[in-house]
Scaffold this active site. Structure first.
Site, PDB file in Angstrom:
ATOM      1  N   TYR A 193      -0.722   7.377 -13.656  1.00 46.16           N
ATOM      2  CA  TYR A 193      -1.969   7.436 -12.905  1.00 46.16           C
ATOM      3  C   TYR A 193      -1.683   8.410 -11.766  1.00 46.16           C
ATOM      4  CZ  TYR A 193      -2.980   2.899 -15.130  1.00 46.16           C
ATOM      5  OH  TYR A 193      -3.175   1.877 -16.022  1.00 46.16           O
ATOM      6  N   PHE A 200       4.510   5.007  -7.549  1.00 43.53           N
ATOM      7  CA  PHE A 200       5.729   4.947  -8.343  1.00 43.53           C
ATOM      8  C   PHE A 200       5.798   6.104  -9.334  1.00 43.53           C
ATOM      9  CE2 PHE A 200       4.900   0.540  -7.034  1.00 43.53           C
ATOM     10  CZ  PHE A 200       6.056   0.323  -6.300  1.00 43.53           C
ATOM     11  N   CYS A 201       4.649   6.530  -9.843  1.00 37.44           N
ATOM     12  CA  CYS A 201       4.615   7.726 -10.694  1.00 37.44           C
ATOM     13  C   CYS A 201       5.007   8.951  -9.878  1.00 37.44           C
ATOM     14  CB  CYS A 201       3.223   7.916 -11.279  1.00 37.44           C
ATOM     15  SG  CYS A 201       2.672   6.562 -12.344  1.00 37.44           S
TER      16      CYS A 201
END
Length: 329
Positions: free
Chosen positions: A105, A110-111
């Site tokens: 996303y 965290f991505c």
């Protein structure tokens, strides 16, 4: 422990009424189903076995985290001070995968941690934006959260675990992923810093709508999904941000963000990076989590009211341009 709120049945109806979607009849039922679909699933980062039919504040915050409109000018967080780096960023010479795909996303902190690591190590990667409602892009995987990284067909999950595995492959002669200090601050990012973001991003209803307008414009949404996700998601995250403030004893979200920035600068203790002359994994984690808010007012305010700007600018130079590549059609 994460406290979960059941959004089945009456819970969906209640939230529908709270944001003005109630009204009875077929339209009301459709709205409730769309709202339920929009809220199902969680990115609760530490709970790999969570039930996708439950809603958690942490999960929503991870899923619809801070964002960075790419249309804004680059370098808003840059300071007026010049600087120099001791060395060029390392390149993954020994580790050269042929096919790297990140399922993400865009707004997920965290991505963005994983992307910061890939960018710094000059590992080219493709991005697949996952529709948070249908998740059709990751139906092939038993793991239903993001980030998911595929390296030459091998699946990796959980941002910290992904980074650890990649580090070990890039540095096969150095099995120690991090020292005590580095490990401590990487944990601080996941367990503290990320919780300072949502209360700042979604602090007002108008800010939440502005954020979700960007999220739904850049994600894989149909027209109907976009409209429903924009308003239901914004309403949900506005209320979730208030719950996060209470859970983490945040009375002033801006002051808490500034304090977190000050804590990080104090940890540097005069060093260019926590890693010394070059960034370590903790530097990359902090940078990755903060990068999505760099163009938002919260990010500009953070730099204006703290001394984190010099470090952030050094990190921008050290990480360099994105290694993201466009998928071949």
């Amino acid at each position: 422990m994460i406290r979960r709120v059941n959004v089945n049945g009456n819970g969906v109806a209640a939230l529908s009424r709270a944001i003005g979607l109630g009204g009875g009849g077929a339209t009301s039922a459709t709205n409730q189903r769309l709202l339920q679909a929009a809220l199902y699933g969680t990115l609760a980062h530490s709970n790999a076995n969570s039930n996708p039919h439950w809603l958690s504040s942490r999960g929503l915050a991870d899923r619809f985290g801070p964002l960075a409109p790419s249309s804004f000018p680059h370098g808003v967080l840059a300071t007026r001070f010049s600087h120099s780096l001791a060395k060029e960023p390392p390149r993954a010479e020994k580790f050269s995968p042929k096919d790297v795909v990140l399922f993400q996303y865009e707004a997920c902190p965290f991505c963005n941690k994983v992307k910061a690591f890939l960018d710094y190590n000059k590992i080219p990667y493709e991005v697949v934006e996952v529709n948070p409602i249908s998740k059709k892009e990751i139906k092939w995987s038993d793991y239903k959260k993001v980030p998911i990284l595929k390296i030459d067909g091998e699946q990796m999950v959980d941002s910290s675990d992904i980074i650890d595995k990649l580090f070990q492959r890039i540095h096969p002669d150095n099995p120690a992923v991090d020292g005590d200090e580095e490990k401590k601050w990487r944990g601080w990012v996941d367990n503290h810093l990320v919780h300072m973001l949502s209360p700042n991003i979604y602090r007002t209803a108008s800010k939440a709508l502005e954020s979700f307008d960007y999220i739904t414009t850049h994600g894989n949404f149909s027209f109907t999904e976009r409209i429903m996700a924009k308003y239901t998601g914004a309403a949900a995250m506005y209320f979730v941000s208030k719950k996060l403030k209470k859970r983490h004893n945040i009375t002033d979200e801006r002051a808490a963000l500034y304090e977190a920035a000050k804590t990080w600068v104090d940890a540097l203790n005069g060093r260019q990076f926590l890693g010394g002359l070059n960034p370590n994994l903790a530097d990359l984690a902090v940078f990755g989590v903060l990068r999505p808010i760099r163009h938002l007012k919260s990010g500009r305010d953070m730099v204006e009211h703290t001394s984190i700007g010099d470090w952030y600018t050094r990190m921008e130079s050290a990480v360099g341009e994105s290694s993201r590549i466009k998928a071949e059609k």
